[in-house]
Write an enzyme that holds these catalytic residues in place. Structure first.
Site, PDB file in Angstrom:
ATOM      1  N   CYS A 150       0.839  -1.200   0.000  1.00  0.00           N
ATOM      2  CA  CYS A 150       0.000   0.000   0.000  1.00  0.00           C
ATOM      3  C   CYS A 150       0.874   1.251   0.000  1.00  0.00           C
ATOM      4  CB  CYS A 150      -0.985  -0.051   1.157  1.00  0.00           C
ATOM      5  SG  CYS A 150      -2.405   0.996   0.846  1.00  0.00           S
ATOM      6  N   HIS A 166      -3.449  -4.853   0.609  1.00  0.00           N
ATOM      7  CA  HIS A 166      -2.792  -5.376   1.813  1.00  0.00           C
ATOM      8  C   HIS A 166      -2.854  -6.902   1.825  1.00  0.00           C
ATOM      9  CE1 HIS A 166      -2.245  -1.593   4.055  1.00  0.00           C
ATOM     10  NE2 HIS A 166      -3.336  -1.204   3.430  1.00  0.00           N
ATOM     11  N   GLU A 198      -1.191  -8.916   3.472  1.00  0.00           N
ATOM     12  CA  GLU A 198      -0.952  -9.477   4.808  1.00  0.00           C
ATOM     13  C   GLU A 198      -2.234  -9.927   5.495  1.00  0.00           C
ATOM     14  OE1 GLU A 198      -0.479  -6.321   3.898  1.00  0.00           O
ATOM     15  OE2 GLU A 198      -0.909  -4.876   5.492  1.00  0.00           O
TER      16      GLU A 198
END
Ligand code: GLN
Length: 545
Positions: A381, A507, A509
């Protein structure tokens, strides 16, 4: 019909209530019981999206675009479910809904009160999760600690639930902490007794007490808690700090928590199967060769701010049988004297998400170091925006290249607001949020990492790659390797002729799980483990000829 487990916290916060809830979810799931989870947060913000990471840690984004508490990340990773906005309720949401109802005239003629109007809205939100998920068990964590003023309506609501849902369908678990007194080397149960007293004062008798402690808890102390708190002896469960958070379900299962819950709620369950989980934990705890990844960010003093990134790196390390050691680099430190020594031992550099100008120039220095030294780089990001700015400064030969977030008057706005974002004035919940599809451009590094044509990833940002600069930057070797279906938004970029320099506007993650590490993270750690930097070279024996 769903059954409910309500988890409250006592004594102090930050003792791992979220991990305990996630672990209970895993224990039940391993017996084939369907579970859903919800976090009730007593603060008055509508969501944590507008809070500083220093206040709150990471903001976790669900697939449907809710900005939520980081505990939802634990739930998703442990239970392997995709949750929704219904799974995080705050006092701010409850009061907004009740007050909006009052203005509409829903309660015409009535006086609006905490009991029953606020508590009814809380119970409605709890039951909504049961309805939407159709899970056999809904685990509900009440944020904060018993005794907090703002937590009272939530406790009152969960108290009422036992009466309404039936005694066999509701279970209360209280997570407490036993402090250790060094001079006498003993653990103390008094704060636990006080917090259980406080719970009972409002009408909740816990069925199970989980005792968090940094030291072994002698049986005598468990018996004492059982006696004073009126909880069965076997239901006073010790939870001594584990080596890894993923071990907690195993510790709790070992202490028979699964059977106690099944028994009390009268659940139909098969015997537990935690084999895969156990193998994962054994692998995690086994000594492994290290790989060093520098995480260059602005909130590095507070590691909770990057919780999911940390976990995603750990999962990717597990996949490669490597121990990922994170080198926490405060980006401003790179800025002061361009102290690149801090990055010397890094086999990979990761720049996570963030907001605001502080520390940005240090991140740009880190990106430039990665590009020029062929060090694997993963930008998340903000980390993508930094990579584009750095590449833009090099390719366009101007230090004025920037994002309009940091320099609204830059002549080279390589990162800019989307036209539709220009008119947005409110800060809360107005970013590009939640899951969007991304088409991968064949033959790119990103496509190789994913081995898929279309992927779905979670977003949380306002700014985007500016298409005006697509051609000039591509000409110099910045390849757009992931695009929105209409080609309008650049979602992934990578640097041509670099071993691994990829950044994404989303994102990844948030989607990594210990049993399915995220492909971008595994590919990144794979490249990093093969990267030799100072200190990782193997010394070869010298031979004569
Ligand atoms: N500040 C940037 C934006 O709003 C990046 C956000 C982030 O990293 N989550 O676009």
């Amino acid at each position: 019909m769903s059954k409910y487990i309500f988890v409250t916290g006592g004594v102090v916060s930050s003792v791992g209530k979220g991990i305990s809830v996630a672990s209970i979810g895993r224990i039940l799931k391993s017996r084939d019981i369907s579970v859903s989870v919800q976090k009730l947060d007593p603060y008055l913000n509508v969501d944590p999206g507008t809070m500083s990471p220093y206040q709150h840690g990471e903001v976790f984004v669900t697939q449907d675009g809710a900005e939520t508490d980081l505990d939802l990340g634990h739930y998703e990773r442990f239970i392997d479910v995709d949750l929704t906005s219904a799974s995080n309720v705050t006092s701010g949401q409850i009061y907004s809904a009740v007050i909006a109802g009052e203005r509409r005239g829903d309660y015409l003629g009535g006086t609006i009160q905490v009991i029953p109007h606020v508590t009814n809205e809380i119970k409605r939100r709890i039951r909504e999760v049961a309805q939407l998920s159709q899970a056999s068990v809904v685990i509900v964590e009440v944020g904060g600690t018993v005794g907090d003023i703002e937590g009272l309506p939530f406790l009152e609501a969960i108290r009422q639930m036992r009466n309404e849902e039936g005694r066999d369908n509701v279970l209360y678990i209280h997570v407490t902490f036993l402090p250790h007194i060094a001079t006498t080397n003993e653990l103390k149960t008094k704060p636990t007794q006080h917090s259980v007293n406080e719970l009972r004062r409002i009408g909740i008798q816990p069925d199970i007490i989980l005792c968090r402690s940094d030291y072994e808890i002698p049986q005598g102390l468990r018996d004492k808690i059982s006696l004073f708190c009126d909880v069965d002896k076997d239901a006073v469960i010790p939870l001594v700090t584990a080596e890894t958070i993923y071990e907690v379900p195993l510790v709790l299962e070992e202490a028979n928590l699964g059977n106690i819950i099944i028994d009390r709620l009268g659940l139909d369950a098969r015997s537990t199967d935690l084999t895969e989980w156990r193998e994962m934990v054994a692998k995690l705890k086994a000594p492994k060769e290290p790989v060093t990844i520098a995480l260059v960010g602005k909130y590095t003093e507070l590691r909770d701010a990057y919780y999911s990134v940390r976990e995603a790196l750990c999962h990717a390390g597990l996949h490669h049988d490597r121990q990922v050691n994170i080198l926490w680099v405060q980006s401003e430190d790179l800025q002061t004297d361009s102290n690149l020594n801090l990055l010397k031992t890094a086999q990979g550099i990761i720049i996570p998400g963030g907001f605001g100008y502080r520390g940005i120039e240090g991140m740009i220095i880190a990106a430039s170091y990665a590009r020029q030294n062929n060090i694997p780089y993963l930008g998340l990001c903000l980390g993508m925006q930094v990579m584009v700015i750095e590449f833009g400064r090099y390719a366009l030969g101007s230090r004025e290249v920037n994002s309009t977030e940091f320099d609204p008057d830059t002549p080279y706005p390589v990162i800019d607001l989307l036209p539709e974002q220009h008119t947005v004035t409110e800060m809360g919940g107005t970013m590009r949020l939640g899951t969007y599809p991304c088409h991968l451009v064949p033959t790119t590094h990103a496509a190789q990492a994913y081995r898929e044509a279309v992927v779905y990833e979670r977003h949380r940002h306002r700014f985007e790659f500016n298409n005006r600069f697509r051609e000039p930057l591509e000409g110099k070797g910045l390849i757009p390797s992931g695009l929105s279906p209409d080609n309008r938004l650049v979602e992934i970029v990578e640097v041509k002729d670099h071993q691994w320099m990829i950044a994404c506007q989303f994102h990844p993650e948030f989607k990594s799980r210990p049993n399915h590490p995220h492909p971008l993270f595994t590919s990144f750690v794979g490249a990093a483990k093969g990267t030799l930097v100072e200190g990782t070279q193997v010394t070869l024996p010298l031979t004569r000829d």
